[in-house]
Design a protein around this motif. Structure first.
Motif, PDB file in Angstrom:
ATOM      1  N   SER A   7       0.750  -1.227   0.015  1.00 39.86           N
ATOM      2  CA  SER A   7       0.053  -0.080  -0.032  1.00 39.86           C
ATOM      3  C   SER A   7       0.706   1.266  -0.155  1.00 39.86           C
ATOM      4  O   SER A   7       0.636   2.358  -0.582  1.00 39.86           O
ATOM      5  N   LYS A   8       2.013   1.271   0.656  1.00 36.29           N
ATOM      6  CA  LYS A   8       2.776   2.329   0.964  1.00 36.29           C
ATOM      7  C   LYS A   8       3.457   2.796  -0.531  1.00 36.29           C
ATOM      8  O   LYS A   8       3.704   3.705  -1.190  1.00 36.29           O
ATOM      9  N   TYR A  15       3.028   6.327  -5.774  1.00 40.76           N
ATOM     10  CA  TYR A  15       2.543   6.716  -7.113  1.00 40.76           C
ATOM     11  C   TYR A  15       1.680   7.898  -7.205  1.00 40.76           C
ATOM     12  O   TYR A  15       1.825   8.789  -7.970  1.00 40.76           O
ATOM     13  N   ILE A  16       0.873   7.901  -6.097  1.00 37.22           N
ATOM     14  CA  ILE A  16      -0.218   8.918  -6.129  1.00 37.22           C
ATOM     15  C   ILE A  16       0.469  10.198  -5.520  1.00 37.22           C
ATOM     16  O   ILE A  16       0.174  11.384  -6.117  1.00 37.22           O
ATOM     17  N   SER A  17       1.338  10.273  -4.663  1.00 37.48           N
ATOM     18  CA  SER A  17       1.910  11.373  -4.303  1.00 37.48           C
ATOM     19  C   SER A  17       2.946  11.977  -5.264  1.00 37.48           C
ATOM     20  O   SER A  17       2.940  13.333  -5.508  1.00 37.48           O
ATOM     21  N   ASP A  38       0.390  12.129   4.508  1.00 33.51           N
ATOM     22  CA  ASP A  38       1.286  11.254   5.010  1.00 33.51           C
ATOM     23  C   ASP A  38       0.901   9.735   4.953  1.00 33.51           C
ATOM     24  O   ASP A  38      -0.279   9.685   5.919  1.00 33.51           O
ATOM     25  N   PHE A  39       1.656   8.712   4.385  1.00 31.02           N
ATOM     26  CA  PHE A  39       0.935   7.391   4.694  1.00 31.02           C
ATOM     27  C   PHE A  39       1.178   6.774   6.020  1.00 31.02           C
ATOM     28  O   PHE A  39       0.282   6.222   6.629  1.00 31.02           O
ATOM     29  N   ASP A  40       2.375   7.216   6.708  1.00 32.09           N
ATOM     30  CA  ASP A  40       2.850   6.421   8.141  1.00 32.09           C
ATOM     31  C   ASP A  40       1.927   7.100   9.016  1.00 32.09           C
ATOM     32  O   ASP A  40       1.594   6.402  10.125  1.00 32.09           O
ATOM     33  N   SER A  41       1.508   8.379   8.773  1.00 29.68           N
ATOM     34  CA  SER A  41       0.761   9.094  10.157  1.00 29.68           C
ATOM     35  C   SER A  41      -0.721   9.149   9.863  1.00 29.68           C
ATOM     36  O   SER A  41      -1.529   9.917  10.777  1.00 29.68           O
ATOM     37  N   PHE A  50      -4.287   3.968   2.852  1.00 29.44           N
ATOM     38  CA  PHE A  50      -4.449   3.346   3.832  1.00 29.44           C
ATOM     39  C   PHE A  50      -4.085   1.947   3.324  1.00 29.44           C
ATOM     40  O   PHE A  50      -4.360   1.606   2.420  1.00 29.44           O
ATOM     41  N   GLY A  51      -3.511   0.961   4.372  1.00 27.96           N
ATOM     42  CA  GLY A  51      -3.422  -0.472   4.167  1.00 27.96           C
ATOM     43  C   GLY A  51      -1.935  -0.969   4.227  1.00 27.96           C
ATOM     44  O   GLY A  51      -1.281  -0.442   5.003  1.00 27.96           O
TER      45      GLY A  51
END
Length: 318
Positions: free
Chosen positions: A229-230, A235-237, A250-253, A278-279
């Motif tokens: 998922s990250k 890619y989206i970022s 942010d993915f992690d937070s 997420f995921g």
């Protein structure tokens, strides 16, 4: 310094976009704005003269009325933005969501005819396009798209219904619609994102004025590329890192920052759009959150109008 003033005509008062587009344009020193909300305010001959005299016409009409109005605009210098679903699939009309790609932005800038996207399609296409372009998601991938939107999405009649003190109790909870799975937005997403099969849609309207949340869950093992998922987030970022109206959390937070909940009306009053990923290594959930009257509506139309008129793309928006 002399400012070249452009004539903008807002023709009609149908649909959610008409609720606040004229207020968004209020105070612009580069525009002369005329809003024809009342059909009885002028004769049909006067209306035809006005639409042909404008630099740009924003049609806030039903699809049926829009198809009758466009042929009346014979002045080829007059540009048109249609907010109905009449021309979203028409190849001669540019699709009015500039952030989708360089080509989409270029077409909006150079086109005389622009079709504004449906609010649901704004978030869904921004989620899907980077994955389809990168060939992470094959065009035949089965898709389920869920959404929750505020009642202003139904325009003045639905607003009046929800804000009536004697309304039915059923309006106090979320209500599923498009039960027959024949929404125009399905064809719209196929057309815009290059999807081969109709996505299943699960849209709901809820008891708050404005705001929208669109979510797309993915079983990662079914994609063309096996990613975490990250990596989907990366890619989206990258796809939107230079877009001032799109913010990728942010993915992690993100989960912690949100307190474990993603409110559908969390961007009410904003002209920006938030994207979340997420995921884990098995299931990914991608979400877009925005105001159906903002980036999902009037502010997106104003953005396209700015590009068509050669103005700063984000004037009056940021």
């Amino acid at each position: 310094m002399c400012v070249m003033v452009k004539k903008v005509l807002i023709d009609g008062h149908y649909g959610a976009i008409s609720l606040n587009i004229d207020s968004m344009l209020d105070g612009r020193d580069d525009l002369e704005v005329i809003a024809l909300k009342d059909k009885s305010a002028c004769s049909e001959e006067q209306r035809i003269a006005l639409v042909n005299d404008a630099d740009i016409v924003v049609l806030c009409q039903s699809a049926q009325t829009a198809t009758l109005t466009v042929p009346l605009i014979e002045n080829k210098a007059t540009k048109i933005i249609d907010t109905s679903n009449a021309f979203r699939l028409a190849p001669t009309w540019a699709y009015g969501l500039p952030e989708l790609s360089y080509e989409h932005r270029r077409r909006v800038m150079s086109s005389r005819l622009v079709a504004a996207p449906a609010p649901l399609a704004v978030g869904a296409s921004l989620i899907l396009m980077p994955l389809v372009k990168a060939k992470i998601m094959p065009p035949y991938h089965p898709l389920m798209i869920s959404s929750v939107v505020g009642y202003s999405s139904g325009g003045t009649k639905m607003i009046a219904m929800y804000e009536d003190p004697n309304r039915p109790t059923a309006l106090s909870g979320a209500r599923q619609y498009a039960l027959d799975q024949t929404m125009m937005q399905q064809k719209e997403l196929m057309h815009v994102c290059g999807i081969s099969y109709r996505p299943a849609l699960s849209p709901m309207i809820d008891d708050f004025p404005n705001g929208m949340l669109v979510t797309v869950p993915l079983h990662l093992r079914t994609l063309a590329k096996r990613l975490h998922s990250k990596q989907i987030w990366e890619y989206i970022s990258r796809a939107y890192d230079r877009e001032p109206l799109i913010e990728v959390a942010d993915f992690d937070s993100a989960v912690t920052d949100l307190g474990g909940f993603l409110d559908a009306n969390g961007m009410a009053g904003s002209n920006k759009l938030e994207l979340f990923v997420f995921g884990d290594n098995d299931i990914c959930l991608i979400a877009a959150r925005y105001d159906n009257l903002g980036k999902g509506g009037a502010s997106n139309v104003v953005q396209c109008m700015n590009l068509m008129l050669g103005a700063d793309e984000f004037k009056g928006i940021i």
